[in-house]
Design an enzyme around this catalytic site. Sequence first.
Site, PDB file in Angstrom:
ATOM      1  N   HIS A 104       0.835  -1.208   0.000  1.00  0.00           N
ATOM      2  CA  HIS A 104       0.000   0.000   0.000  1.00  0.00           C
ATOM      3  C   HIS A 104       0.870   1.259   0.000  1.00  0.00           C
ATOM      4  CE1 HIS A 104      -3.723  -1.967   0.173  1.00  0.00           C
ATOM      5  NE2 HIS A 104      -4.029  -1.880   1.460  1.00  0.00           N
TER       6      HIS A 104
ATOM      7  N   TYR D  54      -6.966   3.095  11.277  1.00  0.00           N
ATOM      8  CA  TYR D  54      -7.120   2.111  10.199  1.00  0.00           C
ATOM      9  C   TYR D  54      -6.509   2.710   8.940  1.00  0.00           C
ATOM     10  CZ  TYR D  54     -10.347  -0.494  13.220  1.00  0.00           C
ATOM     11  OH  TYR D  54     -10.892  -1.213  14.251  1.00  0.00           O
ATOM     12  N   GLU D  55      -5.923   1.839   8.115  1.00  0.00           N
ATOM     13  CA  GLU D  55      -5.136   2.354   6.996  1.00  0.00           C
ATOM     14  C   GLU D  55      -5.964   3.110   5.966  1.00  0.00           C
ATOM     15  OE1 GLU D  55      -3.281  -1.222   5.691  1.00  0.00           O
ATOM     16  OE2 GLU D  55      -5.000  -1.899   4.548  1.00  0.00           O
ATOM     17  N   SER D  56      -7.281   3.025   6.055  1.00  0.00           N
ATOM     18  CA  SER D  56      -8.141   3.798   5.153  1.00  0.00           C
ATOM     19  C   SER D  56      -8.059   5.295   5.419  1.00  0.00           C
ATOM     20  CB  SER D  56      -9.583   3.339   5.305  1.00  0.00           C
ATOM     21  OG  SER D  56      -9.987   3.446   6.667  1.00  0.00           O
ATOM     22  N   GLY D  57      -7.385   5.706   6.488  1.00  0.00           N
ATOM     23  CA  GLY D  57      -7.213   7.132   6.746  1.00  0.00           C
ATOM     24  C   GLY D  57      -7.912   7.635   7.990  1.00  0.00           C
TER      25      GLY D  57
END
Lengths: 285, 285, 266, 266
Positions: A104, D54-57
């Site tokens: 990512h 969370y890596e979604s921001g």
Amino acid sequence: MVKFLPLSEAVAWNLNDGDTVAFEGFTHLIPTAAAHEAIRQGFRELTLIRMTPDLIYDQMIGMGMARKIVFSYLGNPGVGLLRRARDAIENGFPRLIEVEEHSHAGMANAYEAGAAGLPCAVFRGYRGAGLAAVNPNIKTVSCPFTGEVLAAVPAIRPDVTFIHAQKADRKGNVLVEGIIGIQKEAVLAAKRAVVTVEEVVDNFDELHPNLTVLPSWTISAISVVPGGSHPSYTHGYYIRDNAAYLEWDEIAADREKFRAWMQKNVMERTADDFAARVEHLRIAA
Amino acid sequence: MVKFLPLSEAVAWNLNDGDTVAFEGFTHLIPTAAAHEAIRQGFRELTLIRMTPDLIYDQMIGMGMARKIVFSYLGNPGVGLLRRARDAIENGFPRLIEVEEHSHAGMANAYEAGAAGLPCAVFRGYRGAGLAAVNPNIKTVSCPFTGEVLAAVPAIRPDVTFIHAQKADRKGNVLVEGIIGIQKEAVLAAKRAVVTVEEVVDNFDELHPNLTVLPSWTISAISVVPGGSHPSYTHGYYIRDNAAYLEWDEIAADREKFRAWMQKNVMERTADDFAARVEHLRIAA
Amino acid sequence: MSDSKLGFTPNEMMTIAASRALKNNDVCFVGIGAPSAACNVARLTHAPDITLIYESGTIGTAPNVLPLSIGDGELCDTAVTTVSVPEMFRYWLQGGRISIGFLGAAQLDKFGNINTTVIGDYLHPKTRLPGGGGAPEIATSSKEIYITMAQSKRGMVETIDFYTSFGHGEGGDHRKRLGIETAGPTLLITDLAIWKPDPVTKEFTVVSLHPGVSRAEVQATCGWTVKFTDALEETPAPTALELKTLRDLQARTKAAHAATGKEKAA
Amino acid sequence: MSDSKLGFTPNEMMTIAASRALKNNDVCFVGIGAPSAACNVARLTHAPDITLIYESGTIGTAPNVLPLSIGDGELCDTAVTTVSVPEMFRYWLQGGRISIGFLGAAQLDKFGNINTTVIGDYLHPKTRLPGGGGAPEIATSSKEIYITMAQSKRGMVETIDFYTSFGHGEGGDHRKRLGIETAGPTLLITDLAIWKPDPVTKEFTVVSLHPGVSRAEVQATCGWTVKFTDALEETPAPTALELKTLRDLQARTKAAHAATGKEKAA
């Protein structure tokens, strides 16, 4: 200048066989309607770029449209594997596809570099990771001040990017909000950009100045497709159809079941069908 | 964990003689009150970092507090020169200062790299520009894919950053809005960060999710100083005191006039005096 | 200078000539001063959809009064969106999205190289000027560069003291040789004339004299030997609408900037 | 497995043991599944101020139900702020602001190296797994790594097929030799035991057995020869509050995720 077009025209005008294309959306705002339109129009030999390929690339790969896939997480988020993509990679069905795999961080930095007009992205990454050995597009540069060895990947510059967003104003400026993911970078990195939106409003005069707004002159075409990100969701409009993601795991597990589902739910449908699919998911006003 | 402190304590606790410090704000939200507190406390041998040094660094340099200045635009924005900084560079008054000069792109990328934990920033810059020849902190790296030669500058990592912002919530999260400049990067790049705010509110529950909010755990101390950015402005609270910027040009032109002004308006004042200075500039509710 | 004879000042002519060079679909990176006035006159007359970007992060702004600084609140209030400064320089300028970068100059040479850094030696300057700010990368990342400045022998010089931003260097293909792919300075608008670079040598050449201006006046206020094009034109005088638009804008600006000082003075 | 005998399942014990390892001032980079449940149980019990990312921001999120994906709307709705994905990986992860990175594994070796990429050869895989996502840099940029997984001989192997993310490599100072300055895996929590790396060799060693679990069971479900610490402890059983918190959370989650399919099924 941006044009407001029906989705079928926007896709036909901006996508070509052999293109490098990104349909982006990080779990949220996945441009499903645009992907389905591309499937109906039957494009071939595409290089599909996306951090999280998700159902729509599983579908495009399953339909034999992809020559290559560039990704960092090839899963059905929260559910498991992408079975059509697996079938292509493991068994060459319906065709073999080339794989370019990143982390990512690698993809995010590569999109950022694309938006920033740079040839490559430089970051601290891939240390000890196996991908650095199998992906020739992962190289290194040394910091000229400290000597630290950093990772470098080529910038991502798609021929065309498709995204879904909440709304456009009449001038064609586009608002993206909530989990904004990599969409701004994917649009700015691309030569052309097509946006599907839930609705068009008169103006953005009342918007907070620091929201993520893509100016009209960064976009090629806008199509109004309510529900266009189903079974993903659109913050403020409808919630994620988690049941559909769970269901996909079964559909994609079987080649025949997949073809039948695609025929019925994609090939024989239009972008107008998406609105009804989110009716039961709409957020109470 | 962040502490709410009177400004005098926040400055005393976080700033030390010899520190590398950034008081950031790009025309908007300049942390004047914090700079004046630092002047009153008489710190010495500071390395002052800022894209646009502006009046507050003119004042700190004029008071002999700076050993070195790192900047990209040494002007009184929209008015002209910074006359105390000039006097130091041209005449060594009140002392000689070391100069490290960049372009805006160089400084912005260097702050970004600092926030991103990288040792250096890589960008397309300084081509044909004289700064590359006089600043040894401007080097190059080659893209390992295209061979393109790109500029590299060291990341900026201040010991402490001071910024001014609209508001904090009771947990110590901070909202910055309007022209957000380089403030988020300046805070995240620093070892310690002190924020002055116009006010404290109960919570940020109603804020749009994509606004620029610095979580409490990225900040060392918060001080409530209404008007704390005067003669700069705080979006939503009061407008820029353009007349004060024009007036500064005359004050700073003369060494004696400068000393007298500093004595009266800084040394004999406190942070509490800022509120009154913006009364006539407040935005009608 | 008085405007009694012609009905407009040389500075007004400069600003209006610069505004005319801008097109409706341009994306301009705007500096403070004459460029800001020119861009906004264009927006208020023939180019209503022009995109104005100030380096403070304001994109698609439409200020009602001219900002004193590049970060006045008016710019944010009227912008399509306001982004951070790193994003501005990375995505919008370096990303190649600017069609016209507008620069002023303290010193300018005939190849469009600009100095706003120092007069004299860099390490021991006679006069320390503000420096480049955004200019070094505006000059190389914008598709084209327009320069505006009032003519003077001190400002338009044979050799500048410092290369704050690169124009055409020593002329010819010097940009290409440095790996710079953008066009660089394509237009110089002064208070006396309009100049364009020679297609081959890249030396700025006068292509149009403003009304009432002679070749001798242009030469008398320029530090290098001026070249004039064969087909020298006269710049059309400002129209009534252009003049009114500029003057109204400046009157609004003056009133707004003075207002903040009122209570102090009282 | 049934919870009839002990009053809780091995998976519940795993999640609760993991939740206990988290401190109130931790900043956790959370993956989906057991890590997400553990982090939220911690937040709902002893660590109310823990920061979950969370890596979604989504930064500082406090979901009422567990997200199915790392980008569910619930995460954004309850977050302190939501940033772009490049910013997440640059400023927050690479910037060194994460104290605990939580990873799961399809294959794990005794040095905490993880494979979630392929079973078999990379170019001609027997099974193509999802791949690393954020893991390669989570593993090197977080100050410490906690790993959770259910034990099995297929999952805990002598040699993993692919180094998706780097743990302690071949053990010892292998991380340092690669220029990785963070601590790497410091804790492994399975459904049977708690493991910590040996201070010198970095091999994961069992330090605590969950209630009712024998050494033989741990060895029978692990592909390498297991080392046990001398002072082996027993993990305290879940408290009533911990169990209730976890089960309520999972019940809310199940109801919320099923709800979206209702109309379809009808």
